[in-house]
Every structure is written in C-alpha cells, then in structure tokens.
Design a protein around this motif. Sequence first.
Motif, PDB file in Angstrom:
ATOM      1  N   GLY A   6       0.534   2.179  -1.511  1.00 27.20           N
ATOM      2  CA  GLY A   6       0.094   3.545  -1.245  1.00 27.20           C
ATOM      3  C   GLY A   6      -1.117   3.931  -2.075  1.00 27.20           C
ATOM      4  O   GLY A   6      -2.049   4.576  -1.575  1.00 27.20           O
ATOM      5  N   LEU A   7      -1.116   3.538  -3.348  1.00 24.72           N
ATOM      6  CA  LEU A   7      -2.251   3.846  -4.215  1.00 24.72           C
ATOM      7  C   LEU A   7      -3.500   3.099  -3.768  1.00 24.72           C
ATOM      8  O   LEU A   7      -4.615   3.632  -3.825  1.00 24.72           O
ATOM      9  N   ARG A   8      -3.308   1.879  -3.325  1.00 24.79           N
ATOM     10  CA  ARG A   8      -4.453   1.104  -2.820  1.00 24.79           C
ATOM     11  C   ARG A   8      -5.053   1.780  -1.590  1.00 24.79           C
ATOM     12  O   ARG A   8      -6.279   1.898  -1.464  1.00 24.79           O
ATOM     13  N   ASN A   9      -4.211   2.239  -0.655  1.00 23.24           N
ATOM     14  CA  ASN A   9      -4.704   2.936   0.534  1.00 23.24           C
ATOM     15  C   ASN A   9      -5.442   4.221   0.157  1.00 23.24           C
ATOM     16  O   ASN A   9      -6.476   4.565   0.747  1.00 23.24           O
ATOM     17  N   TRP A  10      -4.905   4.916  -0.822  1.00 18.88           N
ATOM     18  CA  TRP A  10      -5.547   6.148  -1.277  1.00 18.88           C
ATOM     19  C   TRP A  10      -6.903   5.851  -1.919  1.00 18.88           C
ATOM     20  O   TRP A  10      -7.878   6.573  -1.717  1.00 18.88           O
ATOM     21  N   TYR A  11      -6.982   4.750  -2.662  1.00 14.82           N
ATOM     22  CA  TYR A  11      -8.218   4.390  -3.368  1.00 14.82           C
ATOM     23  C   TYR A  11      -9.328   4.021  -2.382  1.00 14.82           C
ATOM     24  O   TYR A  11     -10.479   4.443  -2.535  1.00 14.82           O
ATOM     25  N   VAL A  12      -8.986   3.233  -1.328  1.00 17.89           N
ATOM     26  CA  VAL A  12     -10.035   2.756  -0.427  1.00 17.89           C
ATOM     27  C   VAL A  12     -10.314   3.722   0.718  1.00 17.89           C
ATOM     28  O   VAL A  12     -11.399   3.694   1.296  1.00 17.89           O
ATOM     29  N   GLY A  13      -9.328   4.593   1.050  1.00 16.45           N
ATOM     30  CA  GLY A  13      -9.515   5.436   2.226  1.00 16.45           C
ATOM     31  C   GLY A  13      -9.164   6.890   2.065  1.00 16.45           C
ATOM     32  O   GLY A  13      -9.143   7.632   3.057  1.00 16.45           O
ATOM     33  N   ASP A  14      -8.842   7.312   0.843  1.00 17.88           N
ATOM     34  CA  ASP A  14      -8.493   8.717   0.578  1.00 17.88           C
ATOM     35  C   ASP A  14      -7.293   9.186   1.395  1.00 17.88           C
ATOM     36  O   ASP A  14      -7.174  10.367   1.710  1.00 17.88           O
ATOM     37  N   VAL A  15      -6.419   8.249   1.779  1.00 17.07           N
ATOM     38  CA  VAL A  15      -5.200   8.583   2.520  1.00 17.07           C
ATOM     39  C   VAL A  15      -4.039   7.882   1.826  1.00 17.07           C
ATOM     40  O   VAL A  15      -4.035   6.649   1.710  1.00 17.07           O
ATOM     41  N   PHE A  16      -3.069   8.667   1.349  1.00 17.13           N
ATOM     42  CA  PHE A  16      -1.915   8.057   0.687  1.00 17.13           C
ATOM     43  C   PHE A  16      -0.842   7.773   1.739  1.00 17.13           C
ATOM     44  O   PHE A  16      -0.191   8.671   2.246  1.00 17.13           O
ATOM     45  N   THR A  17      -0.700   6.506   2.110  1.00 16.72           N
ATOM     46  CA  THR A  17       0.349   6.080   3.025  1.00 16.72           C
ATOM     47  C   THR A  17       0.985   4.829   2.450  1.00 16.72           C
ATOM     48  O   THR A  17       0.280   3.917   1.980  1.00 16.72           O
ATOM     49  N   LEU A  18       2.317   4.792   2.436  1.00 17.38           N
ATOM     50  CA  LEU A  18       3.032   3.739   1.717  1.00 17.38           C
ATOM     51  C   LEU A  18       2.788   2.349   2.294  1.00 17.38           C
ATOM     52  O   LEU A  18       2.821   1.363   1.563  1.00 17.38           O
ATOM     53  N   THR A  19       2.561   2.255   3.597  1.00 19.18           N
ATOM     54  CA  THR A  19       2.332   0.938   4.202  1.00 19.18           C
ATOM     55  C   THR A  19       1.052   0.956   5.041  1.00 19.18           C
ATOM     56  O   THR A  19       0.017   0.492   4.607  1.00 19.18           O
ATOM     57  N   THR A  20       1.130   1.530   6.257  1.00 23.18           N
ATOM     58  CA  THR A  20      -0.006   1.506   7.168  1.00 23.18           C
ATOM     59  C   THR A  20      -0.216   2.885   7.779  1.00 23.18           C
ATOM     60  O   THR A  20       0.617   3.779   7.651  1.00 23.18           O
ATOM     61  N   SER A  21      -1.335   3.014   8.479  1.00 18.22           N
ATOM     62  CA  SER A  21      -1.630   4.263   9.192  1.00 18.22           C
ATOM     63  C   SER A  21      -1.278   4.152  10.664  1.00 18.22           C
ATOM     64  O   SER A  21      -1.715   4.972  11.470  1.00 18.22           O
ATOM     65  N   GLY A  22      -0.497   3.135  11.041  1.00 20.72           N
ATOM     66  CA  GLY A  22      -0.208   2.907  12.453  1.00 20.72           C
ATOM     67  C   GLY A  22       1.142   3.400  12.914  1.00 20.72           C
ATOM     68  O   GLY A  22       1.559   3.077  14.031  1.00 20.72           O
ATOM     69  N   ALA A  23       1.852   4.191  12.101  1.00 19.50           N
ATOM     70  CA  ALA A  23       3.193   4.618  12.486  1.00 19.50           C
ATOM     71  C   ALA A  23       3.176   5.449  13.767  1.00 19.50           C
ATOM     72  O   ALA A  23       3.995   5.249  14.673  1.00 19.50           O
ATOM     73  N   GLY A  24       2.253   6.395  13.856  1.00 20.91           N
ATOM     74  CA  GLY A  24       2.199   7.259  15.033  1.00 20.91           C
ATOM     75  C   GLY A  24       1.848   6.498  16.297  1.00 20.91           C
ATOM     76  O   GLY A  24       2.424   6.739  17.365  1.00 20.91           O
TER      77      GLY A  24
END
Length: 663
Positions: A244-262
């Motif tokens: 989640g921290l890695r996603n927030w660092y590279v994309g300013d979005v805190f998501t625990l795994t992926t952005s593909g849930a929806g």
Amino acid sequence: MNAAEVAPGSPSERDPDTSWYRDVLVWVVFAIALAVRVAVVVDYEAHHPLAEHPVIDEASYERWALRIADGDWLGDEVFFQEPLYPYWLATVFTVLGPDRTGVRLVQAFLGAVTCVLLVALGRRTFGRFAGLAAGFALAVHPTHALMACLLLKPNLFVPIWVAAACLVVGRTDGRERWKRRALGVGLLAGLGALLRGNALVLLPVVAIWPVVARRFRWPNAPVPALRSTLLVVVGAACVLLPTGLRNWYVGDVFTLTTSGAGTNLYGGNNASNPYGIATEFDWVRGIPEYEAGDWRNEAERRLGRSLDPGEVSSFWAGEVWRSVRRDPLLHVAILWNKLRATLGSYEVPDNHDFAWDERYVTTLHLLPPGQALVGWLALAGFLLHPFSARRERRGIALWWFDLAYLGTIVLTVTSMRARLPLVVVMLPFAGWYVAQWARAERRTLHLVGAAVAAGLLVWVPVFDAAERAQRLAGRDFNLAVYDARSGDPVRLEEARRIAGELERDYPGTDRVLTLRAELDTRLAFELFEEDPVGNRERCEELLGGVLATLRGIVESERTSPRERFRANAVAGHALALLGNHGSAIRRFRDCLEFDPNDRELRSALAKELYLAALDERGRTGGDPRAPALEAAALLEGLLRDAGSAERPALEANLSRVRTLLTQ
C-alpha cells in the motif's frame, strides 16, 4: 472393535502424530505428482504452439518479471495486476536465468509439494485415508498438472492457500503454538491477497475465524480467540502495508494490493455477461498492458473528466451497484449461473482453454477426469458434511473455508484458474466421502442423495456445444493473430490456414474480416519488400480489397469501439504502405482516440507525420513545420519512458525530424 472403529476416516484412524510425513505413501504421492507434471511440461514444450510464445497474462508477467530482474524493483505505476507472482518469477529468473523451461520445472516441483501439503490438510481434517486420497487425486488432476506449464498465478497461489488451510484446521497444543498459527494464517492470507484479489475479500473472514471457532466450539479452535484475531490482522498487515505504501509513493493512491477491484467486480456482474465469466468488453483489449488504460479511458469518457486509479475502480464498482438496483433479479440469475459454472465439469476458459490445450498436450488424455470425477466426489462430500455426525466436526473449519472462497468467486469472475484453488482445497471432502461408504452406521440414502445433487451441479452443462465450439474458435483466432505478427513465414502460412477455416465457420464477422485484412496487408508488405516495382500492381490490388473491407467495418454503427480500433490500425498500416500518408495519419489518430497511450501506434503516427513533412517540403509553398513539430513531440514523449532496447531507434528518428525542422 466394530467396523466404524477401523474404517478409513473414523476417529480412531486419525493420527495426530506430527511426523505424518514419514509415511512412505506420502512420498509415493509426491513422486507420482512430480513425474506427471514433468511429463506434461516436456509434452507441452514439444508440441504446444504457444510454448515459446506466452500470451496475454503470461506474456505480461514475463515482461514484468524481466524488468524486475533487470533492476526495476519499484516500478512507476499503481499496481493493476496482483504483483507477487511477477516478483517471484523475477527471483526464479535471477537464479536460473530467463529460461521458461526452468520456471516450468520449478512450478512442477511446487505442484508436487502442493500434493504433499494437501495430504497434510486431509489428514488433519479427516484422517490418513482422506489425506492420501486427496493428495493422489491432485497428483493426477489434469488441470493442476497443466498449470505447471503456464506462467500464471495459481502456481504460487494454490500452495499458499493450501498451507493457509492447513493452519486453519491445525492443532494448537502448547503455549506458543497458537501465536505462530494465527500469525502464519495472517501472513499467508496477505500473500494470497497479492496473488488473487478475491483473497483480499476473504481477509475479514479469515481474521474473525478464531472468534467464530471459539464461539461455536469448533475442534482445534485457538483458545485466546481475540488475541489470535489480532495476530491474524498483524500478519496480513506485515505483507500488505508495504504494498500500500509503495502504491501511494508511486501513484498517490493508497491501495493495499491493486487498483483493479472495481473493474474485476464489474467484469463478472454486468448485464452483457450473463454467466459472469472472463470476457472482452467493447472498450477493452485483452492485453494486460492496455487493460488499465482502456478501463480508465472508458470511465473518463462516461464521466467527462480525468480520474486517478482509485476513482476508476470506484466508478466501475458503482456501475455494478447501479445495475443491481435497476434489475436485481437479473443479478440473482447471473450469480446462479456463476455458481453452476464454478461447480460444473467444464473448465471455463480465460487466458487458456483446457479443451484447446488438450489438443496439443496428449499426455493430459492419459490422466483421469478432473472436475467430472474427483470434483464430483469432492462436491458430494462437501454437500453431505453439514449433515454428518457430531464426531465429524473436525472438518467444519475447512467446510467454511471452502464456502467462503466459493462465495468470492461467485461474487466476482469465474474461470478455470479462479476456481482451481477451490477444487484443490475441496479434495479432502472427496476422500472423506469415499470413506463414508465403509462405515456401517452411515445410511446409504444420504450418500446417494449427496452424489445425485453433486452430479446435477457438476454434469448438467451450463454452456451448450455451440458456445463451447465458439470459444475454441476464439483460441484459434488468437493463435492466428500471434502467428500473423510473428514475422515467421511458416507461422504466417498457418495463420492464413486458420483464417480460412474461421471464414468458413463464421463468415462476415468483424474479427475474422479484420484478421484477413491484416494477413493481406502483411502479404502485400512481403511482396513489396521482395520486388517494389514488379509486385506493385499486385500490392495495390490486395490493399484496395483490404481498405474496402475495413471501410465497411469502421463505418458500421454496429461495430464495437474495440473492433473499430483494430480495423483503423490495420487500415492505417495499409495506407502507409500505399504512401497515402495523410489518410494513414487520420486512421492512426482515430486509433489514438481509443487509446492515447499505445506506443506502437504513436510511433507509426510519428513516422507518417515525418513522411508527410517531407512531402510538404517538396511541394511549392508547402510548410513542413506543423507535421514535423507534431512528430517531434510524439517521439520526445516516447523517449521519456522508453526502454534501453528501443531508445536508439527513437533517438535516431527524433534526430532526423529535428534536422528537417532546421533546414
């Protein structure tokens, strides 16, 4: 001693000894499983047309893993696909080199280890007989054996999920063992969530498992229930928070795994997909590198504004809930269809179609039926278990574990690889069900009833023969596309043969017409390369037919955005070959309205703009600056995120454009 006391699966037969692995039959199961998988891998690499040409998710994972192995460990975008498998694959590549055979053999070994873990799971739950039966059934299970050949997530997810199930049903003797058990469940569940999105949905269920087990006095329930739940959460957090921290660092979005849930939720729950299976939508190409962008582009088109990855996911989830409110009965029917498809004997295809792969891997024909036989027995045991005697309650934790996983598939998208973990973890119920026939007090009526109910769910087809044949034809179409783009003359000829068969069986369909147009364009290119002057008339004749065919597809209101994109791309290349740069530019621009980030088309557009600029310079009063400036801007954008392999060619092209601008 009566029959019940000595029958397989009876309480007295269950050996709590932790040295179960000393049983020689366990290692017989391991040896059989390894031999079967190695044989399938050898057969696959020798005969399967895609053995050296991974496609769709396989190709995406391999490219991703190679980038990681080259040092790009962090990446620069929010994860759209679950990341753990590519990182594991990169580790294997680092140790063994970028060798697919090595990866497949490692996966074959991992599959055999999974069979041993399944023996442990079945033994802890129902006893020695059930464990060995489950392990042997998996050892010769054709779908699981084939999976070792494929560069796909189940090769890593299935052993992790079986290990998690072992801990859920395991013992907690000793003061410290319950801590290790609960923490281990959390860690494994977190790793599973980095491999499959539905495992993330299961995390709350897994977290409250100790409390529920203690409340209902399940066998082997962790004694300090609340503290066990806390440790499960801590274990999962140790895995997921860094992601989640890695996603927030590279994309300013805190998501625990992926952005593909929806998008995953929408994929299996929309009115255009009545069976909830993996399918292509009009606005999405079936290529992982493009999927995230295609979903985002369509969401932004519908909303009329830019979206970040989290907003894209929320939009598609919202589309599902709006559809459910409009027509709840339709969605009940979709869920029922997904349940039947998940439990049925047909292996629902996604990246691979088992029936199609079986054509080329004849070793699979030597193995017993998978879901049609052992899946039926497992489901019969699963259906019977809630009605079993009180002494069988040791299996209740596994029963709920399987039911929860089944629920996540039914709520999202079902497919062969999505349900494989469920099939594996249900196999101990097959051994338990068979063992019930040896118990004197078990009433036959219950056993027969469970078998009949399971048979109706497994054997009554969900898809008719025509639908299954159409899916096989889709695999042939994909093979023809890959062969057409390979540059290999032998494979190109095979693509033409397949296209001819598809034209015969599915005349007039957009996909087949576009495929034939692409093949004719490539043939024209070959003829032009061979003899530009002598073959010019033949090339113009071929390309004239291509453009006439594609014009009908592009201008038809019935054509989907995805097929219009493909037709425009082929038409653009055909026009470029004819030297009609202005029309080629318009076609490529139409393509980029569908996907502004397609690198191949942006490069093709830059080339046509440069050639158009040269034509303008040769005309009296012509102004080459406008197309040259646009070409330079495109090439500069491509260079910003170019890899080392493509950078020299891009820099050379940009240098030529800049030279033109200075003249």
